[in-house]
Write a protein that holds these residues in place. Structure first.
Motif, short mmCIF file in Angstrom:
data_model
loop_
_atom_site.label_atom_id
_atom_site.label_comp_id
_atom_site.label_asym_id
_atom_site.label_seq_id
_atom_site.Cartn_x
_atom_site.Cartn_y
_atom_site.Cartn_z
N GLU A 212 0.84 -1.19 0.00
CA GLU A 212 0.00 0.00 0.00
C GLU A 212 0.88 1.24 0.00
O GLU A 212 1.99 1.23 0.53
N TRP A 213 0.36 2.33 -0.58
CA TRP A 213 1.16 3.54 -0.76
C TRP A 213 0.25 4.76 -0.70
O TRP A 213 -0.95 4.68 -0.97
N LYS A 214 0.85 5.89 -0.32
CA LYS A 214 0.14 7.17 -0.32
C LYS A 214 0.71 8.02 -1.45
O LYS A 214 1.91 8.32 -1.47
N ASP B 23 -4.99 7.03 -1.33
CA ASP B 23 -4.37 5.74 -1.01
C ASP B 23 -4.46 4.80 -2.21
O ASP B 23 -5.48 4.76 -2.91
N GLU C 129 -3.01 0.70 -3.88
CA GLU C 129 -2.28 -0.57 -3.81
C GLU C 129 -1.37 -0.63 -5.02
O GLU C 129 -1.82 -0.33 -6.14
N LYS D 120 -10.18 2.16 2.02
CA LYS D 120 -9.51 2.51 3.27
C LYS D 120 -10.48 3.26 4.19
O LYS D 120 -10.48 3.06 5.41
#
Length: 729
Positions: A453-455, A465, A467, A492
């Protein structure tokens, strides 16, 4: 048996004097090859002090293989005698005459080896040189001497046969030919002819040496060495025959391998393009046998030409002496990839040319199909509902339209950019986005697919957010990364709302459990006080008792619900518990719960302390089981039998409770534990459901059987299966 008197001091001193003053070098060595003592002559022989010898092994001056021969001879025969080469401390090679014998302990085991050595280097330069030359013969060599009776006796052997027979041949020195070679008449007759004529002979003989169990083919050379000496050199043909067989095997294997290749393989000797050798695949491409191609010209067979092709890798390789390759089309419409490899000798002279040809007709068609399909793949790439990037190192080199939509950017703002520049400075875990992104990229390039997961941030600064899936791909011959990015902002958000709802539910559960129990405890206290009134009518007392029991059941139900919630949250730690002590403690609690009944527990347990894997909820398990036993007992005094049974698996323990109640029919034995299963609804309570849940939480199990097999009316047997615990935990 009479014991020998110990020697007096005088003989011992005498032995020491002989040891020290001996002209021969004497050393005593342990069974494992370590020096423990040497005399002055031994030190002078090698130049090493005793301390220097103790810190090393004999291999510093005697060959390891020869040491093994000496050790075996001493152990098996009790003696070794012979001459061998040795090295002094100053590096000088000497020839020594050595005799070694064992010293055994009281158990007849080898304890020490005594080695007596003499320097025989100076016996004579001629003898020494002869010995060196004789030992240098790479094959077994024998010197026989003809005695006055006309018999040939073994006089000398070289180092090669000594090593080959592990020193056993030395036992045959002085023996006749027939004893050495097991009565081989041909050897004796050949020696007599050569001795009389003086003409050397060479012949193949099946030689059978006394020290070997095998008969081997050898090439024997007989030569008259002096007036009464005969030299016999026996060269083994076994290795040559093995080599020949290996060569033939290698040739067969080469042919099998080349015939198994899918490529066409031809060999040419020069520029004439005449086939000297071909594999089966080449012949089958023409519908012919391999032998039919030998001597034919390749361009005539495959192209129907009378002269070499204009583009010929075989000709180019022969002329340039460098590999050559070309794509060639034959008249039948097939396409070939032809490679020519020159075969050169040490002087760079041409020995021949190897031609390797692979049909690539289908491959070329596939490439055309692939090119035609590129537009279709591009359409799929653009139509994907996820953002798709192609990356070279950490730089975006391509993206689809969904990427532009997701990030709110133009293509120019994406291509040439990096993932961490389209991210906030820090990720939610506190790590720098650039540092973490490079770590993930490097791992993917190392062949480890990444999913995380990443911002990210949009071009207007809005965070969202995602994936990310990172995978290594190849663009042509170059490695690249494919990144598939999916927006999970809404997911999320839903997960956060679910967590908050769960936390609120847990809070309300704790609040309600605590307050409801307190309220019910107050009601119970009031009812209990009312029951002390002796003027109550029987009907009123009965109603009050019923109310009291119902309130008590309500409290137990609230506690059980709270317990189930605790199990699901996993707050309790599983440790080792003394189940016997717990059962005694719970019996007291159960007895206090029944004013009109009592519980008598019969123990059958081999130990006063028995540990099982559990937590504090195990008391609820035992309470529910024992409470049921008392509640359903047929008499005012409930008799419950408690015993331990060892199952087949030693890692578990079975704890059994047998009651004297009405028992449980087979149709209900499973459902009593399954209050919430579809189609099963008991009147009240979740006690046994709680037991099953807790036991599953422990990695164990619970079930019920008939105390008397096939007759449930005689009472029930509840079995709790625990994992075995450890008192030390």
């Amino acid at each position: 048996m009479t014991r020998t008197k110990p020697p007096s001091k005088l003989p011992l001193r005498l032995y020491k004097e002989i040891f020290e003053r001996s002209y021969d070098g004497i050393a005593i060595i342990t069974a494992d090859g370590k020096y423990i003592v040497q005399n002055r002559a031994h030190q002078n022989l090698y130049g090493y002090t005793l301390d220097e010898l103790k810190s090393t092994s004999q291999s510093i001056h005697i060959d390891e293989r020869m040491l093994s021969v000496i050790q075996r001879s001493v152990r098996k025969k009790g003696l070794f005698k012979g001459e061998l080469k040795s090295i002094r401390k100053d590096g000088r090679e000497i020839l020594i005459d050595i005799m070694a014998f064992p010293i055994l302990n009281d158990e007849s085991e080898l304890e020490y080896i005594v080695a007596i050595k003499r320097d025989v280097t100076q016996k004579g330069e001629t003898d020494y040189l002869f010995r060196q030359l004789f030992d240098a013969i790479p094959d077994p060599a024998f010197i026989f001497r003809r005695d006055e009776d006309g018999r040939f006796r073994l006089r000398m052997v070289n180092h090669h046969i000594i090593m080959l027979t592990e020193n056993q041949i030395l036992d045959y020195l002085g023996k006749e030919v027939g004893e050495v070679f097991r009565g081989n008449d041909e050897i004796l007759s050949r020696m007599e002819v050569v001795f009389e004529t003086g003409i050397s002979q060479r012949t193949r003989i099946e030689l059978d040496v006394r020290t070997s169990m095998d008969t081997v083919p050898v090439l024997c050379t007989f030569s008259k060495a002096a007036n009464d000496h005969m030299l016999l050199i026996a060269r083994s043909l076994t290795e040559e025959e093995k080599y020949q067989r290996a060569l033939e095997k290698s040739e067969r294997e080469k042919t099998v391998i080349l015939n198994a290749l899918s490529e066409l393989v031809n060999f040419y000797s020069g520029l004439d393009n005449i086939i000297q050798w071909t594999n089966r695949t080449a012949a089958e491409s023409l519908g012919m046998a391999p032998e039919e191609l030998i001597g034919e010209k390749c361009y005539k067979l495959w192209y129907g030409r009378e002269e070499p092709c204009e583009i010929c890798p075989v000709q180019e390789a022969a002329i340039t002496k460098q590999p050559s390759k070309h794509e060639v089309h034959t008249p039948d419409g097939r396409i070939w990839w032809i490679r020519g490899y020159p075969v050169l000798d040490d002087k760079n002279e041409l020995l021949g040319i190897v031609e390797v040809t692979q049909e690539i007709t289908e491959q070329k068609r596939f490439e055309d199909t692939l090119r035609n399909s590129e537009a279709k793949y591009r359409a799929l790439f653009e139509a994907a509902n996820d953002a798709i990037f192609l990356m070279d190192d950490d730089v975006f080199i391509e993206c689809n339209d969904k990427t532009l939509e997701m990030f709110g950017c133009t293509r120019e703002q994406i291509i040439g950019n990096t993932p961490y520049r389209l991210s906030p400075r820090y990720q939610p875990d506190g790590r720098l986005s650039q540092e973490k992104a490079i770590e993930k990229i490097n791992a993917a390039y190392s062949g480890f697919p990444q999913f995380f997961e990443w911002k990210h941030i949009m071009c207007d600064g809005t965070e969202f957010d995602v994936e990310v899936s990172l995978n290594l791909i190849r663009l042509g011959d170059e490695p690249a990364l494919q990144a598939i990015v999916r927006d999970i902002t809404e997911r999320k958000k839903a997960e956060m709302e679910l967590r908050q709802a769960k936390q609120r539910a847990e809070f309300l559960n704790d609040l309600m459990s605590h307050d409801l129990i307190n309220i019910n405890q107050g009601v119970m206290s009031s009812l209990e006080l009312l029951l002390y009134d002796e003027n109550l009518s029987p009907n009123t007392r009965r109603l009050l008792v019923t109310s009291f029991e119902q309130v008590k059941r309500g409290i137990r139900l609230i506690k059980n619900v709270k317990t189930l919630a605790d199990i699901e949250s996993g707050t309790a730690e599983i440790v080792s518990k003394d189940i016997v002590k717990i059962i005694h403690r719970v019996v007291e609690t159960v007895n206090r719960s029944f004013s009109d009944r009592s519980l008598e527990l019969q123990f059958e347990c081999s130990s006063d302390d028995l540990y099982v894997k559990a937590d504090d909820l195990v008391e609820d398990v035992i309470y529910n089981i024992l409470h049921n036993c008392v509640k359903h007992s047929k008499s005012k005094q409930a008799n419950v039998k408690f015993l331990i049974r060892k199952p087949e698996n030693p890692d578990f323990v079975e704890v059994l409770f047998e009651d004297d109640g009405p028992g449980i029919p087979d149709s209900l034995k499973q459902s009593v534990f399954e209050r919430f299963d579809e189609g099963v609804r008991r009147k009240s309570g979740i006690g046994l459901t709680l037991v099953k849940t807790i036991m599953a939480h422990y990695g164990g199990n619970v079930w019920v059987e008939d105390k008397v097999p096939s007759d449930h009316s005689k009472g029930a047997r509840f079995i709790l299966l625990f994992q075995r615990g450890n008192m030390e935990e």
